[in-house]
Design an enzyme around this catalytic site. Structure first.
Site, PDB file in Angstrom:
ATOM      1  CG  HIS A   1      -0.383   0.250   2.517  1.00  0.00           C
ATOM      2  ND1 HIS A   1      -0.046  -0.758   3.389  1.00  0.00           N
ATOM      3  CD2 HIS A   1      -0.070   1.394   3.149  1.00  0.00           C
ATOM      4  CE1 HIS A   1       0.438  -0.238   4.500  1.00  0.00           C
ATOM      5  NE2 HIS A   1       0.439   1.072   4.385  1.00  0.00           N
TER       6      HIS A   1
ATOM      7  CB  SER B   1       3.066   1.619   6.339  1.00  0.00           C
ATOM      8  OG  SER B   1       1.903   1.676   7.122  1.00  0.00           O
TER       9      SER B   1
ATOM     10  CG  ASP C   1       0.239  -4.117   2.993  1.00  0.00           C
ATOM     11  OD1 ASP C   1       0.318  -3.492   1.923  1.00  0.00           O
ATOM     12  OD2 ASP C   1       0.187  -3.551   4.105  1.00  0.00           O
TER      13      ASP C   1
END
Length: 339
Positions: free
Chosen positions: A87, A193, A117
């Site tokens: 993402h 992230s 992911d």
């Protein structure tokens, strides 16, 4: 009327009670043993930061790009291969990486796997600092972990915590479950992230991927063993290979009498609703209406179970489905080539 003899009630340094029974007005100083433990903890964290931080990068789109977001990553080879989240890549093919030294490097996306992911990118540099992977299977609840990244654009941010749980599952962006997720208590924020989760020896044991909004001390990371498998698939095959049966399916409940008659473990099954005639299911005799109850002997009672087993079984290994058809239990052996 005021009586001077009452002064003892208001004099802080006068107390006739034994010292052991007096209330504590100040926190006692830590003992030498406690100080030694804290010093050892600090030295361990500082050593990890000194070792790992040169390999941690910040990733963003090129100037003028409106796609995707900003996040973190880390370099895993001296020739510029780096790991981040899918993402963070956000369907882009090119990104800009900012190193802790302030260098801006172009990087290309090598592979992108929304189902875990994870993404693999390559920086335009050589002889770069890089990190080593640890074995996430060896993690234990309570173990110290350190999260690094660039949350909110603040480079080389470090937070510490412990492993709160292992073997969790989390829904990926494409709907699949990511298995063996690590839950930890190292505070992370947007921008963390794609950054590494590190053990006390400076080895990457996970990739920070998500936080629960409005919750404190609950973060999640994709385990390093999954990361290495996904990266290997990208480098060897250009993508992550997964079995695809070529069916549309739904979960149904079986009649109790049928469960008893066929000696089934569960009263839930995955019913085949539609079949792609070009897929392995269509080529192997699976029919609409078939009820899948197991894969290679493992109980299937949900779509997630089916996805999980198809992911875990190597694409070149034999696959056997147990299906209920016309009140009878059938075993269908499938052999699927790598896709």
């Amino acid at each position: 009327m005021y009586d001077p003899s009452w002064n003892f009630l208001f004099t802080a340094d006068h107390d006739d009670r034994p010292e052991s029974s007096r209330p504590h007005s100040r926190t006692p100083a830590p003992s030498q043993d406690e100080t030694d433990v804290l010093d050892a903890y600090s030295r361990a964290v500082m050593h990890v930061v000194d070792t790992v931080s040169p390999a941690v990068i910040s990733l963003a789109g090129r100037a003028g790009s409106r796609e995707g977001g900003q996040g973190s990553g880390f370099i895993v080879s001296p020739d510029g291969l780096a790991i981040t989240n899918s993402h963070v890549v956000g369907n882009r093919s090119k990104l800009i990486a900012l190193t802790t030294d302030g260098d801006r490097l172009d990087c290309d996306v090598v592979g992108d796997d929304p189902s875990t992911d994870l993404a693999l990118v390559r920086l335009s540099g050589r002889d770069l600092p890089y990190v080593q992977f640890g074995d996430s299977q060896q993690l234990r609840v309570g173990q110290l972990v350190i999260a690094m990244g660039s949350p909110l654009g603040l480079q080389s941010t470090v937070s510490t915590g412990v492993v709160s749980g292992v073997g969790r599952s989390m829904r990926a962006g494409d709907g699949r479950l990511i298995d063996n997720i690590i839950q930890h208590a190292a505070p992370i924020n947007p921008g963390n992230s794609g950054g590494p989760l590190i053990d006390s020896r400076g080895r990457v044991v996970g990739v920070n991927t998500a936080i629960i909004a409005f919750a404190q001390g609950i973060g999640f990371a994709v385990p390093s063993n999954t990361v290495q498998w996904v990266a290997g698939e990208f480098l060897q095959h250009g993508r992550v290979r997964r079995r695809q049966l070529g069916i549309a399916a739904a979960v149904v409940q079986l009649p109790r009498a049928q469960v008893l008659d066929l000696d089934l473990v569960s009263d839930l099954a995955v019913q085949v609703m539609e079949i792609d005639p070009r897929g392995v299911a269509g080529r192997s005799g699976i029919q609409p209406g078939d009820l899948i109850v197991s894969v290679n002997g493992r109980l299937v009672s949900s779509i997630d179970d089916l996805h999980r087993f198809l992911t875990r079984i190597p694409v070149d290994a034999a696959l056997e489905l147990a299906v209920v058809r016309d009140t009878q239990l059938h075993h269908l052996r499938l052999q699927q080539p790598a896709e």
